[in-house]
Design an enzyme around this catalytic site. Structure first.
Site, short mmCIF file in Angstrom:
data_model
loop_
_atom_site.label_atom_id
_atom_site.label_comp_id
_atom_site.label_asym_id
_atom_site.label_seq_id
_atom_site.Cartn_x
_atom_site.Cartn_y
_atom_site.Cartn_z
N THR A 113 0.89 -1.21 -0.07
CA THR A 113 -0.03 -0.07 0.11
C THR A 113 0.86 1.32 0.07
OG1 THR A 113 -0.35 0.17 2.34
CG2 THR A 113 -1.83 -1.10 1.18
N GLU A 114 0.26 2.24 -0.30
CA GLU A 114 0.69 3.67 -0.15
C GLU A 114 1.39 4.15 1.12
OE1 GLU A 114 -1.02 8.22 -1.13
OE2 GLU A 114 -2.17 6.40 -1.38
N CYS A 116 2.36 6.98 4.19
CA CYS A 116 2.28 8.33 4.68
C CYS A 116 3.41 8.65 5.37
CB CYS A 116 0.80 8.57 5.05
SG CYS A 116 -0.51 8.62 3.93
N ASP A 180 -5.95 0.81 5.96
CA ASP A 180 -6.40 -0.52 6.48
C ASP A 180 -7.62 -1.03 5.98
OD1 ASP A 180 -3.95 -0.84 7.78
OD2 ASP A 180 -4.85 -0.66 9.83
#
Length: 304
Positions: A113-114, A116, A180
Site C-alpha cells: 500500500t501507499e 504516508c 487498512d
C-alpha cells in the site's frame, strides 16, 4: 538492523538501502522489497517499511498471518474477492492498494500500500498537542470525503474498523488518508452486512448485533473526532472489552465526551454517534454548518 544476507530479486540483482540494509523479502515480481523496519502491528497483521523499485517510492508492506483463518478457508476466499475490488478504488483520501499476493511457503497474505510520511493520526496528534479546531475540521472533511467515496461506490464498501490508528497523514501538506481497507466488507444494493469486525472502542452498537449498514463508519468517525479533540481513546476508563460492550450497547457515552468544551463540536460528534436511523451520511456531514466554514479565531481544540 541490517540483514546479514542481501535478498536477491527475480532479475538476479541484490538490493540494499544506503544504510546497508538489504530487503529481507521481495514480492514475486521483484518490484517491491520489504525492509525489517516494523511500522505497526495489529491482531492479525504487521506493517513493514518497503520500497517500490519501479516507481522509486517508499511503500508500506502489510503482512497478514493466515494461521488465524486456517479453520475457515472461506474467509481467505472472501478476502481475495474483496481485495480484487479494493485494488480498483482510486480516491485522494484513501490509501492506495498497489498489489497483493499469497505466500504459500510462509502462509501469509501480503498487501502493498501507499505510505504516508507522518504515520497515523493517533501518533501525529500526540506529537503535536497544540492543534486548532480549524485543523481538526480540515482533517475531518478529508476523512468524510474518503468515507463518502467508499459508501457511494458500486458496490458499497464499509470500512468497519475506522479509528485514528488507521487514518494516515502526510503532515507537511496536511493530507489525510483512510487506510487498512484490507478487511473492509463489500455489500450489495441493500447496504446491509452481517459479520462482526472492528475495534471495540469505535464500534457502533449495531455492529454487535451483526446487522448494520455503512453508517457504522459514521459512528466510528465520530469516535475518531472525539479522540482528535481530546487525545483520549474512547472508553479508556473501561479495563475490558466486556465493559466497553456494556457501555456501548446501553448507549452510555465515553467519559472523554465530558472533556469536549466546544458546544458546536460536541453537538457534531453526538450527531455522528446517534441512533442509526438519525445518523447522517458522510455527504450530509460534509454539508453541516460546523464543517462547511472555518473561523479564523478557532485557536484550540476542546481538551485544554
Amino acid at each position: 538492523m541490517p540483514s546479514s544476507s542481501p535478498a536477491t530479486c527475480s532479475n538476479g540483482h541484490r538490493v540494499a538501502r544506503d544504510d546497508g540494509e538489504a530487503f529481507v523479502e521481495v514480492d514475486p515480481t521483484g518490484r517491491f522489497g520489504r525492509y525489517s523496519d516494523l511500522l505497526g502491528t495489529g491482531a492479525v497483521k504487521k506493517v513493514y517499511g518497503g520500497f517500490d523499485q519501479e516507481e522509486g517510492r517508499e511503500i508500506a508492506w502489510n503482512q497478514v498471518r493466515l494461521r488465524a483463518f486456517s479453520s475457515d478457508p472461506s474467509v481467505i476466499e472472501r478476502l481475495y474477492s474483496e481485495i480484487q475490488l479494493l485494488k480498483k478504488l482510486k480516491n485522494d483520501n484513501i490509501i492506495g492498494l498497489y498489489s497483493f499476493w499469497k505466500d504459500n511457503e510462509k502462509n501469509t497474505l501480503n498487501f502493498i500500500t501507499e505510505a504516508c510520511a507522518s504515520g497515523n493520526l493517533r501518533e501525529y496528534r500526540k506529537k503535536h498537542r497544540h492543534v486548532s479546531l480549524k485543523a481538526v475540521k480540515k482533517w475531518s472533511r478529508q476523512i468524510l470525503k474518503g468515507l463518502d467515496y467508499l459508501h457511494t461506490h458500486d458496490p458499497c464498501v464499509i470500512h468497519r474498523d475506522l479509528n485514528c490508528s488507521n487514518i494516515f497523514i502526510n503532515g507537511n501538506i496536511g493530507k489525510v488518508k483512510i487506510g487498512d481497507l484490507g478487511l473492509a466488507t463489500i455489500v450489495g444494493k441493500s447496504h446491509a452486512a452481517h459479520s462482526l469486525l472492528g475495534t471495540p472502542e469505535y464500534m457502533a452498537p449495531e455492529l454487535y448485533e451483526e446487522d448494520y449498514t455503512e453508517l457504522v463508519d459514521i459512528y466510528s468517525f465520530g469516535m475518531c473526532l472525539l479522540e482528535m479533540a481530546t487525545m483520549e481513546i474512547p472508553y479508556n476508563e473501561c479495563d475490558s472489552i466486556a465493559k466497553i460492550y456494556k457501555k456501548v450497547t446501553s448507549g452510555a457515552q465515553p467519559q472523554a465526551m465530558g472533556k469536549v468544551r466546544n458546544k458546536e463540536l460536541k453537538a457534531f460528534i453526538l450527531r455522528c454517534v446517534g441512533q442509526p436511523r438519525q445518523r447522517p451520511s458522510a455527504a450530509e456531514l460534509l454539508n453541516d454548518p460546523f464543517l462547511s466554514q472555518d473561523d479564523e479565531d478557532e485557536s484550540s481544540t476542546s481538551s485544554r
